[in-house]
Design a protein around this motif. Structure first.
Motif: not given
Lengths: 231, 231
Positions: A114-141
């Protein structure tokens, strides 16, 4: 290309009913923060480590390093009043022509992949963040009510968040705002597009005491299978 | 008051690279589903258990019950094409004047405290779901872009989701829609307010293989301290 990792260790530990901040809690017999620093230092990227630490803990950290024979070189800088100011303090020590990761001190299970991929991608794209989808349903208050969000549209954001230095420094020249909950929100506010990359469910944030045991489990598994990547 | 727990065990196990659905995987030597049923059966509420199970697994379940001397009475009903239809099948077996919990078969670490509180609250409020705040920052995808959400406004939804029977049955008389990702979304669509109650970070959904070891850890701790509640 120069690479930096700014490790932000600002927490006060109040949520874990312990006086010692979470980054100093022992994980497999060693402070969490040492695992985190090692993850970057021994990654393929081998970034220079900038450690942002509350001034009152500099001595404790030195003592812990002596006790654990921890010799990875880290440049230590004081934290600020908010996370924003802490990162900004760290940024002052990084070269302009570089790629910079900002990472939570309390995410010790981050993988080399994850570290290596994020650095290489950022060098290419400028700004990279790792994300995962939620396993649970999500609600907005919304006031006293709440609405269901489309789960597929919601992502949970991890670190390292990695950026080209010029872009990140420029963004951190903005005036502080309460909306700045992470680096992506600062960079986004400065008008840059954020690239999302697949995070890792094992890249947990040590928030509650149970998380330490889970982290120990993951580290044990990673040791048995060093090529571990995200699921 | 009559109490029911509809345990929905529809999963196919595809995400865990195993042919056996997740609810049948062994957790401390016993199928996950048995832990889940026990959590309800031995709770203060002691609801009648309605187990929604794919027809092709009825025989396997019977064999597993014999093998593990599992004798908690469960009424078994076939699942439907979508989770919506599965829950609806289960609802057909519950009395109109009752309180009904709908729970994921793959959340075996649910505590007596959370079960009991959710049932009592639902009897009072009509519709109750347990939620926890996200430890991570949260972003909402919008086309090719994504925006930061205010983390304090976002909650992750768990089960049991508990409802007065009349209200839940009425909601499930609606035509199926893809938006129906959980029971709260069905009930909400029928015009009812959803009451949020504090969930439990330990009440995890078994989604990836690591989750089994974490669940084992939590169950072990709960055994040592039976009065375990949410953090």
């Amino acid at each position: 290309m120069k690479y930096y990792a700014i490790i932000v260790a600002g927490g006060s530990g109040s949520r874990m009913n312990s006086q010692i901040p979470k980054q100093f809690l022992l994980l497999n017999g060693k402070p969490v923060l040492m695992h985190t620093i090692e993850a970057f230092h021994f990654s393929d990227i081998k970034p220079k480590i900038i450690l942002v630490l509350n001034a009152e803990f500099h001595l404790l950290w030195k003592e812990l390093c002596d006790l654990h024979n921890f010799t990875i070189p880290c440049t230590i800088v004081n934290n600020g009043t908010e996370r924003f100011h802490s990162v900004k303090n760290g940024l002052g020590l990084a070269d302009d022509h570089s790629v910079i990761a900002v990472h939570d001190a309390v995410r010790p299970v981050v993988s080399n992949e994850l570290i290596t991929r994020s650095f290489y991608l950022a060098d290419h794209c400028g700004a990279v963040i790792p994300v995962v989808t939620s396993k649970d349903s999500v609600r907005l208050k919304e006031g006293n009510d709440s609405i269901t969000l489309n789960r597929e549209d919601v992502v949970l954001v991890q670190t390292p968040q990695v950026f080209k230095a010029e872009l990140l420094k420029n963004a951190y020249n903005q005036k502080y705002s309460k909306e700045f909950t992470d680096d992506a929100s600062v960079v986004e506010k400065a008008g840059h597009h954020i690239t999302l990359t697949q995070g890792d469910y094992k890249n947990i944030k040590i928030t509650y005491s149970e998380d330490l045991e889970l982290a120990a489990l993951y580290l044990e598994k990673a040791k048995k299978n060093p090529a571990n990547g995200p699921d």
